[in-house]
Design a protein around this motif. Sequence first.
Motif, PDB file in Angstrom:
ATOM      1  N   LYS A  57     -25.995  29.227  -3.626  1.00  0.00           N
ATOM      2  CA  LYS A  57     -26.174  30.277  -2.621  1.00  0.00           C
ATOM      3  C   LYS A  57     -27.649  30.575  -2.383  1.00  0.00           C
ATOM      4  O   LYS A  57     -28.043  30.903  -1.264  1.00  0.00           O
ATOM      5  CB  LYS A  57     -25.451  31.548  -3.060  1.00  0.00           C
ATOM      6  CG  LYS A  57     -23.949  31.458  -2.882  1.00  0.00           C
ATOM      7  CD  LYS A  57     -23.311  32.800  -3.155  1.00  0.00           C
ATOM      8  CE  LYS A  57     -21.866  32.813  -2.676  1.00  0.00           C
ATOM      9  NZ  LYS A  57     -21.286  34.148  -2.835  1.00  0.00           N
ATOM     10  N   ALA A  98     -28.827  27.915  -0.116  1.00  0.00           N
ATOM     11  CA  ALA A  98     -28.322  28.055   1.245  1.00  0.00           C
ATOM     12  C   ALA A  98     -28.916  29.272   1.948  1.00  0.00           C
ATOM     13  O   ALA A  98     -28.719  29.453   3.143  1.00  0.00           O
ATOM     14  CB  ALA A  98     -26.803  28.158   1.221  1.00  0.00           C
ATOM     15  N   LEU A 149     -28.256  32.472   1.115  1.00  0.00           N
ATOM     16  CA  LEU A 149     -27.378  33.641   1.087  1.00  0.00           C
ATOM     17  C   LEU A 149     -27.869  34.684   0.103  1.00  0.00           C
ATOM     18  O   LEU A 149     -27.557  35.859   0.235  1.00  0.00           O
ATOM     19  CB  LEU A 149     -25.964  33.215   0.710  1.00  0.00           C
ATOM     20  CG  LEU A 149     -25.207  32.488   1.802  1.00  0.00           C
ATOM     21  CD1 LEU A 149     -23.939  31.870   1.255  1.00  0.00           C
ATOM     22  CD2 LEU A 149     -24.877  33.454   2.933  1.00  0.00           C
ATOM     23  N   LEU A 150     -28.629  34.234  -0.894  1.00  0.00           N
ATOM     24  CA  LEU A 150     -29.160  35.175  -1.872  1.00  0.00           C
ATOM     25  C   LEU A 150     -30.674  35.152  -1.830  1.00  0.00           C
ATOM     26  O   LEU A 150     -31.292  34.129  -1.545  1.00  0.00           O
ATOM     27  CB  LEU A 150     -28.688  34.803  -3.283  1.00  0.00           C
ATOM     28  CG  LEU A 150     -27.201  34.936  -3.569  1.00  0.00           C
ATOM     29  CD1 LEU A 150     -26.919  34.529  -4.991  1.00  0.00           C
ATOM     30  CD2 LEU A 150     -26.762  36.358  -3.334  1.00  0.00           C
ATOM     31  N   ARG A 203     -33.425  32.621   6.471  1.00  0.00           N
ATOM     32  CA  ARG A 203     -32.289  32.247   7.326  1.00  0.00           C
ATOM     33  C   ARG A 203     -32.684  32.058   8.786  1.00  0.00           C
ATOM     34  O   ARG A 203     -32.027  32.581   9.696  1.00  0.00           O
ATOM     35  CB  ARG A 203     -31.180  33.290   7.221  1.00  0.00           C
ATOM     36  CG  ARG A 203     -30.352  33.149   5.974  1.00  0.00           C
ATOM     37  CD  ARG A 203     -28.964  33.705   6.165  1.00  0.00           C
ATOM     38  NE  ARG A 203     -28.958  35.141   6.370  1.00  0.00           N
ATOM     39  CZ  ARG A 203     -28.932  36.041   5.401  1.00  0.00           C
ATOM     40  NH1 ARG A 203     -28.863  35.631   4.157  1.00  0.00           N
ATOM     41  NH2 ARG A 203     -28.925  37.315   5.664  1.00  0.00           N
ATOM     42  N   LEU A 240     -30.826  27.006   9.486  1.00  0.00           N
ATOM     43  CA  LEU A 240     -29.366  27.051   9.389  1.00  0.00           C
ATOM     44  C   LEU A 240     -28.712  25.869  10.102  1.00  0.00           C
ATOM     45  O   LEU A 240     -27.634  25.427   9.735  1.00  0.00           O
ATOM     46  CB  LEU A 240     -28.857  28.372   9.963  1.00  0.00           C
ATOM     47  CG  LEU A 240     -29.299  29.602   9.174  1.00  0.00           C
ATOM     48  CD1 LEU A 240     -28.839  30.879   9.866  1.00  0.00           C
ATOM     49  CD2 LEU A 240     -28.752  29.565   7.751  1.00  0.00           C
ATOM     50  N   ILE A 272     -28.475  22.828   7.569  1.00  0.00           N
ATOM     51  CA  ILE A 272     -27.682  22.839   6.333  1.00  0.00           C
ATOM     52  C   ILE A 272     -26.229  23.165   6.635  1.00  0.00           C
ATOM     53  O   ILE A 272     -25.879  23.582   7.744  1.00  0.00           O
ATOM     54  CB  ILE A 272     -28.206  23.892   5.333  1.00  0.00           C
ATOM     55  CG1 ILE A 272     -28.042  25.288   5.928  1.00  0.00           C
ATOM     56  CG2 ILE A 272     -29.650  23.617   4.977  1.00  0.00           C
ATOM     57  CD1 ILE A 272     -27.899  26.352   4.899  1.00  0.00           C
ATOM     58  N   LEU A 295     -22.604  24.724   4.278  1.00  0.00           N
ATOM     59  CA  LEU A 295     -22.030  25.108   2.988  1.00  0.00           C
ATOM     60  C   LEU A 295     -20.515  25.022   3.111  1.00  0.00           C
ATOM     61  O   LEU A 295     -19.926  25.564   4.039  1.00  0.00           O
ATOM     62  CB  LEU A 295     -22.455  26.529   2.626  1.00  0.00           C
ATOM     63  CG  LEU A 295     -21.797  27.156   1.399  1.00  0.00           C
ATOM     64  CD1 LEU A 295     -22.239  26.475   0.122  1.00  0.00           C
ATOM     65  CD2 LEU A 295     -22.141  28.639   1.313  1.00  0.00           C
TER      66      LEU A 295
END
Lengths: 271, 342, 263
Positions: free
Chosen positions: B74, B77, B79-80, B97, B102, B105, B107
């Motif tokens: 994450k 990606a 997200l964190l 982000r 985006l 990539i 997920l």
Amino acid sequence: MRGAGVARALRAFPSLLRVGVAEAVAYRAEFVVWLLTTTMPLIMLALWGEVAREGGPLGGFSGADFTAYFLAAFVVRQLTGVWVAWDMNREIREGLISMRLLRPIHPLVAYAAENLAVLPMRLLLSLPVALAALFIAGRDHVTHDPALLGLFCLSTAGAWLLGFGLMATIGALAFFIESSLAVADLWFGLFFVCSGYFVPLSLFPAWLRPTLDLLPFRAMLGLPVELLIGRLGRAEALHGLAIELFWILACWALALFVFGAGARRYSAYGA
Amino acid sequence: MPAAFSAASIEVRELRKHYQVHRRSAGLWAALRSVARRPRETVRAVDGISFSIAPGERVGFLGPNGAGKTTTLKLLAGLLYPSSGRLRVAGFEPFRREAEFLRKITLVMGQKQQLLWDLPPLETFELNRALYEIPRRQYDETLGELTELLDLGRIARSPTRQLSLGERMKCELCAALLHRPEVLFLDEPTIGLDVSMQLSLRRFVRAYNERFGATVLLTSHYMDDVLALCPRVVVIDRGTIRYDGDLGSLVRTLRPEKLVSVRFSAPVPPAEFGRFGKLQNAEGDRAVFLFPQDALQAGVARILAELPLADLSIEDPPLEEVMRELFAASARDEGPAPGGAP
Amino acid sequence: MARRYLRLLGAQLRIAGLVSLQYRADFFTDGLLSLFWLGVNVAPLAVVYGRRETLAGWSFPEALIVIGWFTWLKGILDGAVNPCLTAIVEHIRKGTLDFVLLKPADAQFLVSTAKFAPWRGVDSVGGLLLLAFAFVRLQRWPTPGAVLAALLLLCTAVALLYSLWLIAISVAFWVVRLDNLAFLFGSVFDAARWPVSVFRGAWRFLFTFVIPLAILTTYPSLALLGRLDARTGLFAVLGTLAFFVLARQIWRRAILHYSSASS
């Protein structure tokens, strides 16, 4: 056998209670949110208080009477609110109900115990309000008759039982129909108008009153509230309680029947 | 492979992710007390990891539950938000982000789905086309290719809720790859699938990686996934890297022995076995011996010469076992983890 | 940029339409329910005006206009706002919000347009009927200028509704088990069915400045009646703007919180 189930549920009650309190504390934000959703009587209080202040007493209700009435309504609603229809709907849809059907306690009894377990926390919140009500509205707005106070406790407990029976019936409908929550919505609409939640029932036109008295709605809110603020004599109170008892028995019988039929259907067709 | 790639597709330096959790013990009193004061503790989900992955590599993330695999994924990606450390994926800082990032990539999470439940997967594909602004021609082309690779056929046209888990996963992959991402993060993509479906998904990931030169980062509980797909593995435990390198040498360093399984054509008295080498187990007409690499040839020769054999095979120890040993060893080193992320 | 988001909106609307076509039966239940609630909402009003000519300066038809607006907005709330609210709570609960955050478009836009329940729009029709009925009772029609002002205030009301809703959603990031968020939203909104001047003291302050229900229904109704002064109108527009900015800020904090605290 059913009696044994109830006894088992009672034995399990302390632990259910503990879980209930622990959950209420762990999810206290949700609890506050839930509390805020039940503040409607306070808004109604402001509203009707203003109406009475502007043009004098309305149907025998002065501003202070309205205050007492809606504060009492708030407390009764805190004590008797039941959301089991939503829980049941979700669990039936997601198939979680299977877990309950496997347990040795009748699911309705288990649901009832879980719902009751939330009460101590609610009590903690509504007691201060009740005390405030006593001081703000003045002592003379709360009945002094110990018999009536006893009947108030009885009718409040009955209001909870009745509400639970009805909500459980609606919840069990999810076994049969997709839109059982729409039924709940419908029910709430009727409840808001006919129980005295929006307007004290005595303000409705006189020709409507006998019908409203016979319907189950008044027993769920109006009756205990009117008892507490001393608007009913003993005879009237007993009459109301008799109606309440009738509806409790009817609704629980209905709930058990619908749930039983639904569970049979569920195990025949699967989720 | 796109030329714009820098030397590394994923670059991670001293990455850390710590967060605070509230702790409460069971019981009524503890519940009430926690209203006033909630004891907090820090969970070090990822605790200073570094690695770099070249474009087009397939890398497997291994580790027990709560090791920090998903958290790392994450973080990569975006997200964190990392607590500290440097992090670059496809030339971007993930946590910003940015739209450009985006688009590069994707997920895929085996336990969560992005497909719209009530509609056919094709509608989700169309929505993603609009979201990623994929030109119509490229979209048709990619969809055609993915349909063929994944053998989607009619599946894409029936409502998602009517599809089996495996069919749904195929469509999830398709939806996630329509924009032709350069970096694939796959979090347990084969969880809950039957063996043949696992096999076909693996074949697909490999084919996609080879055709588009995409970087693949995979976590899985199924060692076979990793074995079949990833020449390189990164082993994470308690938020730190225990091993980073190729799979073969991991197995060799941990378990330098080979397994020799034999089946006898005539009964052999168990007392005989000791003469040939270390016996792992014996049952009925079967026996399994362990040989160090250097003694393998001689040992097998002796068995072949002296025992009545129906069958003989030489294998590496199963990966599951190797991993269990690795993690058990690390647990002994450090004692039980404080608190431990769930 | 704007064109891109319009296209995206189109794509999302198309999906929402397709989904609601899957649940065509809802048209009847939702439609009947909204008519029923119309009755429920008028009932307390009928009780008051059964015994009074005016309430805080509002006659019965005038108060009906407020309820008409309320019903109108409720249609928008139930048709466009609440479905998204429940959808995002579901996203957070299931952890699929990750997919939304990984799309190369503004996450706020995506979650705000994710779901619609067009059948709930029946409410809005009921609201219009109520408005028409009220003006027939008043025996006059609003001036074009008043209608224009009311429409402008409708826009601010929707924007405000949306902002309040966004703030509510952002709360859902901190407290995940918030199934009854929609209930809270609904019950606060319920108070907007009364003209705000009915309330006194703390309540009026609350409903004008903190949860500005006045902007939602009272001011547009006043505008329609031609009784809204320009200063109040300006206050409504500026107040909405402030709420919008605040909501956006809270939302961003919530997303940041989501990506720094969760595992």
